[in-house]
Design a protein around this motif. Structure first.
Motif, PDB file in Angstrom:
ATOM      1  N   VAL A  23      -8.632   7.473  10.798  1.00 45.17           N
ATOM      2  CA  VAL A  23      -8.652   5.897  10.120  1.00 45.17           C
ATOM      3  C   VAL A  23      -7.919   5.549   9.582  1.00 45.17           C
ATOM      4  O   VAL A  23      -6.853   4.360  10.081  1.00 45.17           O
ATOM      5  N   VAL A  24      -7.722   6.168   8.201  1.00 45.71           N
ATOM      6  CA  VAL A  24      -6.426   5.700   6.890  1.00 45.71           C
ATOM      7  C   VAL A  24      -5.378   6.160   8.078  1.00 45.71           C
ATOM      8  O   VAL A  24      -4.158   4.787   7.321  1.00 45.71           O
ATOM      9  N   SER A  25      -4.479   6.582   8.645  1.00 43.90           N
ATOM     10  CA  SER A  25      -4.124   7.034   8.943  1.00 43.90           C
ATOM     11  C   SER A  25      -3.403   5.780   9.936  1.00 43.90           C
ATOM     12  O   SER A  25      -2.049   5.085  10.064  1.00 43.90           O
ATOM     13  N   PHE A  26      -3.933   6.002  11.026  1.00 44.81           N
ATOM     14  CA  PHE A  26      -4.111   4.295  11.781  1.00 44.81           C
ATOM     15  C   PHE A  26      -4.180   2.893  11.609  1.00 44.81           C
ATOM     16  O   PHE A  26      -2.539   2.489  11.515  1.00 44.81           O
ATOM     17  N   LEU A  27      -4.391   2.444   9.957  1.00 44.45           N
ATOM     18  CA  LEU A  27      -4.554   1.936   9.684  1.00 44.45           C
ATOM     19  C   LEU A  27      -3.455   1.211   8.214  1.00 44.45           C
ATOM     20  O   LEU A  27      -2.829   0.786   8.465  1.00 44.45           O
ATOM     21  N   LEU A  28      -3.077   2.275   8.151  1.00 43.49           N
ATOM     22  CA  LEU A  28      -2.087   1.868   7.168  1.00 43.49           C
ATOM     23  C   LEU A  28      -0.529   2.948   8.190  1.00 43.49           C
ATOM     24  O   LEU A  28       0.303   1.609   7.508  1.00 43.49           O
ATOM     25  N   LYS A  29      -0.618   3.691   8.927  1.00 45.12           N
ATOM     26  CA  LYS A  29       1.101   4.302   9.513  1.00 45.12           C
ATOM     27  C   LYS A  29       1.446   4.282  10.747  1.00 45.12           C
ATOM     28  O   LYS A  29       1.896   4.081  11.812  1.00 45.12           O
ATOM     29  N   GLY A  30       0.135   3.731  11.742  1.00 44.63           N
ATOM     30  CA  GLY A  30       0.187   3.487  13.448  1.00 44.63           C
ATOM     31  C   GLY A  30       1.259   2.407  13.663  1.00 44.63           C
ATOM     32  O   GLY A  30       1.253   1.671  12.572  1.00 44.63           O
ATOM     33  N   ASP A  31       1.491   2.348  14.854  1.00 44.32           N
ATOM     34  CA  ASP A  31       2.803   1.658  15.348  1.00 44.32           C
ATOM     35  C   ASP A  31       1.520   0.570  15.675  1.00 44.32           C
ATOM     36  O   ASP A  31       3.099  -0.735  15.610  1.00 44.32           O
ATOM     37  N   LEU A  32       1.060  -0.115  15.415  1.00 48.43           N
ATOM     38  CA  LEU A  32       0.368  -1.541  15.483  1.00 48.43           C
ATOM     39  C   LEU A  32       0.081  -2.610  13.975  1.00 48.43           C
ATOM     40  O   LEU A  32       0.106  -3.135  14.272  1.00 48.43           O
ATOM     41  N   GLU A  33       1.558  -1.295  13.487  1.00 44.44           N
ATOM     42  CA  GLU A  33       1.559  -1.910  12.245  1.00 44.44           C
ATOM     43  C   GLU A  33      -0.035  -3.152  11.069  1.00 44.44           C
ATOM     44  O   GLU A  33       0.257  -4.174  11.379  1.00 44.44           O
ATOM     45  N   LEU A  34      -0.738  -2.132  11.174  1.00 47.76           N
ATOM     46  CA  LEU A  34      -1.754  -3.005  10.547  1.00 47.76           C
ATOM     47  C   LEU A  34      -1.957  -2.943   8.933  1.00 47.76           C
ATOM     48  O   LEU A  34      -3.088  -3.720   8.448  1.00 47.76           O
ATOM     49  N   ALA A  35      -1.297  -2.138   8.192  1.00 46.79           N
ATOM     50  CA  ALA A  35      -1.196  -1.740   7.128  1.00 46.79           C
ATOM     51  C   ALA A  35      -1.205  -2.601   6.505  1.00 46.79           C
ATOM     52  O   ALA A  35      -0.274  -4.296   6.663  1.00 46.79           O
ATOM     53  N   GLY A  36      -2.094  -4.020   5.649  1.00 48.39           N
ATOM     54  CA  GLY A  36      -2.017  -4.602   5.137  1.00 48.39           C
ATOM     55  C   GLY A  36      -2.926  -6.032   5.401  1.00 48.39           C
ATOM     56  O   GLY A  36      -3.248  -7.406   4.828  1.00 48.39           O
ATOM     57  N   LYS A  37      -3.373  -6.004   6.780  1.00 51.13           N
ATOM     58  CA  LYS A  37      -3.124  -6.678   7.776  1.00 51.13           C
ATOM     59  C   LYS A  37      -4.951  -6.875   7.646  1.00 51.13           C
ATOM     60  O   LYS A  37      -5.510  -8.335   8.194  1.00 51.13           O
ATOM     61  N   ILE A  38      -5.352  -5.923   7.435  1.00 46.69           N
ATOM     62  CA  ILE A  38      -7.145  -6.188   8.297  1.00 46.69           C
ATOM     63  C   ILE A  38      -7.768  -5.558   6.266  1.00 46.69           C
ATOM     64  O   ILE A  38      -7.526  -5.749   4.947  1.00 46.69           O
ATOM     65  N   LYS A  39      -8.720  -6.561   6.891  1.00 44.69           N
ATOM     66  CA  LYS A  39      -9.641  -7.005   5.138  1.00 44.69           C
ATOM     67  C   LYS A  39     -10.100  -6.351   4.878  1.00 44.69           C
ATOM     68  O   LYS A  39     -10.232  -5.210   4.963  1.00 44.69           O
ATOM     69  N   SER A  40      -9.764  -6.345   3.141  1.00 49.10           N
ATOM     70  CA  SER A  40     -10.539  -4.380   2.298  1.00 49.10           C
ATOM     71  C   SER A  40     -12.139  -4.788   2.472  1.00 49.10           C
ATOM     72  O   SER A  40     -12.495  -3.619   2.867  1.00 49.10           O
ATOM     73  N   SER A  41     -12.625  -6.068   2.559  1.00 47.34           N
ATOM     74  CA  SER A  41     -13.890  -5.603   2.805  1.00 47.34           C
ATOM     75  C   SER A  41     -14.506  -5.045   3.862  1.00 47.34           C
ATOM     76  O   SER A  41     -15.070  -4.556   4.157  1.00 47.34           O
TER      77      SER A  41
END
Length: 518
Positions: free
Chosen positions: A154-172
């Protein structure tokens, strides 16, 4: 007489002696050992030496401890350093020594994980925006967030995935995901999320979905096949667009909630999937209501208002929020009012098609004030005219309605005049008071007409000033002069008006040619 142990040297190093006398008990073994408990070091494949963490009573026991520590000094140092670094790491994220000891005592798996793995996991969570108090709170509630291997995906997908989700998903959202989900349910998270892409939700809009759905309910607690079935079902009624309008749709159970509730609307529509899709698109929240709730509203309108299912669905198609109105507190008294005003079932249907908001507005905070204004103007209680006027004023605020009446009075009209106009054209009471004043000013100042002409044609106030009134008046004035009929000027269609204007303009031109020839 004690016999010296042959297998151990009797000259321990000072460092070994120091560690034996003052061992870092909690730091090294916070999860399993207390000062009176035993620890067993492996000396060979078969021999093990028990050590008591008590103050030694004789030199032989002391030497045994020192030599045991000296046997594997490098690994012991590594273990000791790891324990110290763990305390330091937890201190950095807000844990004091007592908190750390309690955490490690309760969750020994953290001690068994390499220090570098724990530190990397904490840094990853911080990179996802879970830091400070939120991170401490998460670790206390879900300490396996530091050790579970399923979290890596999950962490890898949210941080490094090709969808570029890093910093876009609310921390909450991320905190809630890890807080409320057992690690075993996190497996396959990325694969399930990617199903949304197949539904037409693109890389930019998927962030909106992930930030507004319950990630645990939507993805973790459903199998890949269940999510696939849900998306196939929703695709019949708008699919990706519907999910974007209300990502929380993904939280529902397909068989127990979505299919019965959408199915009820589909049945009410007579099998009209397009109409049902329109209702869902206008109010996706409608699926939050149970089938019993939906049935209760429909049955009431059928039995008390005398409406057919076809008529009810047409009202729902215009105003799905009808299901949000309380049957006892709003639907019943509103329908009762219309019946007291003499409206038949057909009249009620036509009324609700034009003014469905009447079902939802507060009586004390809205409708009661408007009713007072209408009665003051001259409307009689319990009349169809009063009902029609109430329908018209549902679309305006009490303040604007009061301002409109004030504008009419300022231009010399009386309550009787206002009543006469609104009986012919009830919408006059809902127009924006500022726009209304501009039109009346143009009527009097620019067109040179009397305000009283509005009594014969109050619909004048409903046309756009710049787009229709000014344009047509300027065009016609060139041909007909000032005394044209307001009704004929504005009520004809744009195509007919354009044709008439061109025809009128040709006549003077031909006449001019004739005169010059003479």
């Amino acid at each position: 007489m004690s016999t010296p142990t042959k297998s151990f040297p009797l000259s321990p190093s000072p460092s070994c002696l120091s560690r034996a006398l003052s061992p870092p008990i909690r730091t090294l073994f916070p999860s399993a050992l207390l000062p009176s408990q035993k620890l067993t070091f492996s000396l060979h494949k078969q021999d093990k030496l028990p050590l008591h963490f008590l103050v030694p009573q004789d030199s032989t026991l002391l030497l045994l401890k020192c030599n045991a520590l000296a046997i594997n000094d490098s690994s012991t140092n590594s273990f000791f350093d790891s324990g110290v670094m763990l305390f330091s790491l937890f201190r950095e994220i807000g844990f004091n020594e007592t908190d750390t000891e309690a955490l490690l005592d309760a969750h020994p798996a953290i001690n068994l994980k390499p220090f570098e793995s724990i530190r990397t996991r904490i840094h990853s969570l911080q990179s996802l925006g879970v830091s400070g108090l939120a991170l401490s709170r998460l670790i206390v509630k879900r300490p396996d967030v530091l050790t579970a291997v399923e979290i890596d995906g999950v962490v890898s997908f949210l941080l490094k995935g090709d969808l570029e989700l890093a910093g876009k998903i609310k921390s909450s959202q991320i905190e809630h995901l890890f807080n409320s989900t057992e690690p075993r349910f996190l497996a396959g998270f990325e694969t399930k999320v990617r199903l949304l892409l197949e539904l037409g939700i693109n890389q930019d809009t998927i962030v909106h979905v992930l930030n507004n759905a319950n990630l645990t309910k939507a993805f973790c607690l459903k199998s890949f096949e269940d999510i696939e079935r849900m998306l196939t079902f929703l695709n019949r009624f708008g699919g990706g667009d519907l999910i974007l309008r209300r990502p929380a749709l993904l939280n529902y159970d397909l068989d127990a909630q979505l299919i019965p509730r959408v199915g009820f609307l589909l049945e009410l529509s007579g099998g009209d999937e397009t109409g049902t899709a329109t209702v869902l698109r206008k109010l996706p929240f409608v699926v939050a209501y149970s089938v019993d709730h939906l049935k209760d509203h429909v049955e009431f309108l059928k039995s008390y208002a005398g409406l057919s299912e076809e008529e009810i669905f047409r009202i729902v198609l215009v105003y799905p929020n009808m299901f949000s109105a309380s049957r006892k507190r709003k639907l019943h008294p509103r329908i009762d009012f219309l019946k007291q005003c003499g409206l038949s079932s057909h009249d009620i249907f036509r009324f609700l098609i034009k003014a469905p908001l009447f079902l939802s507005l507060s009586f004390e905070g809205n409708l009661a004030y408007k009713l007072v204004f209408l009665v003051k103007i001259g409307y009689k209680k319990n009349t169809k005219e009063l009902a029609m006027a109430m329908g018209a004023v549902t679309r305006t605020s009490c303040k604007n309605m009061q301002e409109v009446i004030g504008v009419f009075l300022n231009y010399g009209l009386t309550f009787d005049d206002i009543l006469e106009m609104s009986m012919k054209h009830p919408q006059v009471l809902q127009y924006n008071h500022e726009s209304l004043e501009e039109k009346m000013d143009y009527l009097v100042e620019e067109m040179g007409r009397e305000v009283g002409e509005l009594l014969a044609f109050p619909a004048f106030l409903g046309y756009k000033l710049d787009g229709r009134i000014k344009h047509r008046y300027e065009e016609k004035r060139k041909i007909l002069g000032e005394g044209m009929s307001l009704n004929k000027l504005l009520s004809v269609s744009a195509a007919r008006f354009s044709t008439k204007s061109k025809r009128k303009q040709r006549v003077p031109a031909i006449s001019g040619l004739d005169e010059s020839d003479d």
